[in-house]
Scaffold this motif. Sequence first.
Motif: not given
Length: 87
Positions: A43-55, A59-61
């Motif tokens: 599929e040429q992709r990671i087969p699940f969603e990867i999200t970052g911690d909004p912290f 902008e937050n930093i």
Amino acid sequence: MAQSMINFRMDEDLKKRMEQTCKSMGLTMTAAFTMFATKVTREQRIPFEITGDPFYSEENIAVLEKRIADLESGKSTLKEHELIEVE
């Protein structure tokens, strides 16, 4: 097809839990990682969603760094607040 050995480090507890999970599905860890690699390649992709911690967003930093600078320069002070008891 020629086989190749892959080594990587993983937290010991995570490894044990992964082995148990794979076993409960009738798989070995080798089979599970081979399935993952096959799907990624196909599929040429990671087969699940990867999200970052909004912290840790830029902008937050930036907001946190400004607040720290304000505290260090005396422009701002920390305030004590009352804790709310929850029953």
